[in-house]
Design a protein around this motif. Structure first.
Motif, PDB file in Angstrom:
ATOM      1  N   VAL A 172       0.835  -1.205   0.000  1.00 16.07           N
ATOM      2  CA  VAL A 172       0.000   0.000   0.000  1.00 16.07           C
ATOM      3  C   VAL A 172       0.869   1.254   0.000  1.00 16.07           C
ATOM      4  O   VAL A 172       0.560   2.242  -0.664  1.00 16.07           O
ATOM      5  CB  VAL A 172      -0.937  -0.008   1.225  1.00 16.07           C
ATOM      6  CG1 VAL A 172      -1.574   1.355   1.438  1.00 16.07           C
ATOM      7  CG2 VAL A 172      -2.004  -1.057   1.059  1.00 16.07           C
ATOM      8  N   LEU A 173       1.996   1.185   0.722  1.00 17.03           N
ATOM      9  CA  LEU A 173       2.896   2.343   0.787  1.00 17.03           C
ATOM     10  C   LEU A 173       3.385   2.715  -0.608  1.00 17.03           C
ATOM     11  O   LEU A 173       3.451   3.895  -0.960  1.00 17.03           O
ATOM     12  CB  LEU A 173       4.075   2.021   1.715  1.00 17.03           C
ATOM     13  CG  LEU A 173       5.080   3.140   1.923  1.00 17.03           C
ATOM     14  CD1 LEU A 173       4.469   4.278   2.703  1.00 17.03           C
ATOM     15  CD2 LEU A 173       6.327   2.651   2.632  1.00 17.03           C
ATOM     16  N   THR A 174       3.716   1.697  -1.423  1.00 19.56           N
ATOM     17  CA  THR A 174       4.156   1.976  -2.799  1.00 19.56           C
ATOM     18  C   THR A 174       3.049   2.657  -3.584  1.00 19.56           C
ATOM     19  O   THR A 174       3.294   3.595  -4.338  1.00 19.56           O
ATOM     20  CB  THR A 174       4.534   0.670  -3.524  1.00 19.56           C
ATOM     21  OG1 THR A 174       5.161  -0.189  -2.597  1.00 19.56           O
ATOM     22  CG2 THR A 174       5.436   0.934  -4.680  1.00 19.56           C
ATOM     23  N   ILE A 175       1.802   2.181  -3.400  1.00 17.50           N
ATOM     24  CA  ILE A 175       0.685   2.782  -4.139  1.00 17.50           C
ATOM     25  C   ILE A 175       0.467   4.216  -3.673  1.00 17.50           C
ATOM     26  O   ILE A 175       0.304   5.139  -4.472  1.00 17.50           O
ATOM     27  CB  ILE A 175      -0.605   1.959  -3.938  1.00 17.50           C
ATOM     28  CG1 ILE A 175      -0.407   0.543  -4.466  1.00 17.50           C
ATOM     29  CG2 ILE A 175      -1.785   2.616  -4.630  1.00 17.50           C
ATOM     30  CD1 ILE A 175      -1.600  -0.353  -4.248  1.00 17.50           C
ATOM     31  N   LYS A 176       0.482   4.439  -2.344  1.00 18.27           N
ATOM     32  CA  LYS A 176       0.186   5.769  -1.809  1.00 18.27           C
ATOM     33  C   LYS A 176       1.318   6.755  -2.069  1.00 18.27           C
ATOM     34  O   LYS A 176       1.078   7.939  -2.245  1.00 18.27           O
ATOM     35  CB  LYS A 176      -0.068   5.685  -0.299  1.00 18.27           C
ATOM     36  CG  LYS A 176      -1.460   5.293   0.087  1.00 18.27           C
ATOM     37  CD  LYS A 176      -2.499   6.224  -0.492  1.00 18.27           C
ATOM     38  CE  LYS A 176      -2.845   7.386   0.406  1.00 18.27           C
ATOM     39  NZ  LYS A 176      -3.856   8.245  -0.245  1.00 18.27           N
ATOM     40  N   MET A 177       2.567   6.272  -2.046  1.00 21.09           N
ATOM     41  CA  MET A 177       3.686   7.181  -2.325  1.00 21.09           C
ATOM     42  C   MET A 177       3.811   7.460  -3.806  1.00 21.09           C
ATOM     43  O   MET A 177       4.642   8.258  -4.224  1.00 21.09           O
ATOM     44  CB  MET A 177       4.996   6.579  -1.819  1.00 21.09           C
ATOM     45  CG  MET A 177       5.310   6.870  -0.370  1.00 21.09           C
ATOM     46  SD  MET A 177       6.772   5.989   0.147  1.00 21.09           S
ATOM     47  CE  MET A 177       8.055   6.929  -0.653  1.00 21.09           C
TER      48      MET A 177
END
Lengths: 288, 143
Positions: A172-177
């Motif tokens: 999720v961090l990759t998607i949100k960043m």
């Protein structure tokens, strides 16, 4: 007590964008070094921010500005929820509202590029929101409460029981960043491409607001990751920083993937990891 | 020299570039892109090649203006928010160059929009382009 809390929130509100901006500066420098370049100064994001503040307003649609303020305000609100150790479920919903504001901002103009970006942002929300909801449910299953303050009272870190969800949250961090392979709605590198998407119609001070909201967002996300090890908290913060560096590494070694691929992978891997995790917690603890 | 404010300092430190090709032979365009490679790496000065006029500060224009691109160029110039500067890259963009008497060519970029810096050369070396942008930044600092 109230005054103390108020001052604490004020410090976070001022400090978070400073740290977030520096993180983005470090990001640009490290990315440049990985590509064999020298890279801009670490305080470059602040130069960009103040330059944008001094530029002319160009109005494409009046409503657009309401939505960008909404994005910023909801992002700040969810960060306050995190630092006040409030309800994690509400935090996830507020984060969802922030994303929806960005989408509506894209749709409020007539530009096809902004519409494209808004559609893609919507798909990103579809990809990450269920994983965060599962995380909230898993925290409830583990602690019997959605409150973040309850997480801080536990001696055993969440990471031991929730490690499958930790992997999903890294995703999720990759998607949100908005880093590769999921820099789909907008991107920090592809300035000439259609992936500039949602930011296409923002210019000057309103683009600066978008960057400001992104700085709050990065601090919020790293904060959520540090919840996995709250006792002592510095271990959690170190884990979050390690996750940040891992994202930069992944960003530089992967290519951009398609929207469908992102949603499919997020729903298959992320949701299955989350559901198995929650089922295991209930299996070991028993449903009360 | 008078001291510069926060926003003015930031303007000089963070020039975002919009590159537009009128009807250039692509020689100057390749040299502009060469500025972004690790050898010259203009990002260390905060310069980023933007694809969106609404995000840009500096217009880098190559090639002579013809009757088709004149309209596009005016449109792009109008979309860049103030303060902005225009840099002509190459002899063709500055004066029309070898194309100056073609039936479809109007001449240099200054026939259509106001120009701040001329960078002559065929094709321009990347060092000269960076030099031109630095001159444009000096102008931007005084705006």
């Amino acid at each position: 007590m109230m005054i103390k809390q108020f001052l604490f929130v004020l410090v976070i509100l001022v400090g978070a964008p400073v740290v977030g901006g520096l993180l983005f500066g470090i990001d640009r420098r490290i990315t440049a070094r990985m590509q064999g370049r020298y890279g801009p100064p670490i305080i470059q994001p602040f130069y960009d921010f103040f330059k944008l503040l001094g530029k002319e307003h160009i109005a494409v649609s009046r409503l657009q500005f309401v939505w960008i303020y909404g994005y910023l305000v909801f992002m700040i609100a969810s960060l306050i929820f995190l630092v006040m150790k409030s309800d994690f479920l509400l935090l996830v919903f507020l984060l969802g509202f922030a994303g929806v504001c960005l989408v509506l901002g894209g749709f409020s103009t007539k530009s096809p590029y902004a519409h494209f970006g808004a559609n893609r942002e919507l798909m990103q929300i579809l990809a990450y929101e269920p994983v965060l909801l599962l995380l909230a449910i898993a925290i409830y299953a583990q602690n019997g409460s959605f409150l973040i303050s309850e997480i801080f009272k536990q001696d055993k870190p969440l990471l031991f029981t929730l490690w499958p969800l930790f992997l999903a949250v890294l995703y999720v961090l990759t998607i949100k960043m908005r880093k590769s392979p999921f820099d789909i709605s907008t991107c920090h590198h592809g300035h000439q491409e259609i992936v500039k998407g949602v930011t296409t119609e923002y210019s000057g001070p309103y683009l600066a607001l978008f960057h400001l909201a992104e700085w709050y967002e990065i601090i919020l996300l790293l904060g959520i990751i540090s919840l996995f090890w709250t006792n002592p908290l510095w271990v959690g913060i170190l884990i979050a920083l390690a996750a940040f560096l891992l994202e930069l590494f992944i960003d530089n070694i992967t290519a951009r993937m398609t929207v469908g691929w992102m949603v499919r992978l997020s729903w298959s891997v992320g949701l299955i990891l989350g559901i198995i995790n929650i089922a295991y917690i209930y299996y070991t603890k028993g449903v009360s | 020299m008078r001291t510069m404010g926060l926003i003015q300092t930031s303007r000089v430190k963070s020039p975002w570039i919009l590159h537009f090709d009128n009807s250039s032979c692509n020689g100057c365009d390749i040299e502009i892109l060469a500025c972004l490679t690790p050898l010259y790496d203009v990002e260390r000065f905060g310069m980023v090649n933007m694809g969106n006029p609404k995000h840009a500060d500096i217009l880098l224009i190559t090639g002579p203006v013809n009757r088709r691109t004149a309209r596009v160029l005016k449109n792009l110039y109008g979309q860049v928010p103030d303060p902005k500067v225009v840099v002509c890259v190459g002899t063709c963009a500055s004066t029309g160059g070898v194309f100056h008497n073609c039936y479809n060519v109007l001449g240099g970029v200054d026939k259509v929009i106001p120009v701040d810096v001329y960078v002559p050369g065929c094709s321009v070396r990347p060092e000269a382009i960076i030099d031109g942008v630095v001159m444009a930044l000096q102008k931007l600092a005084k705006l």
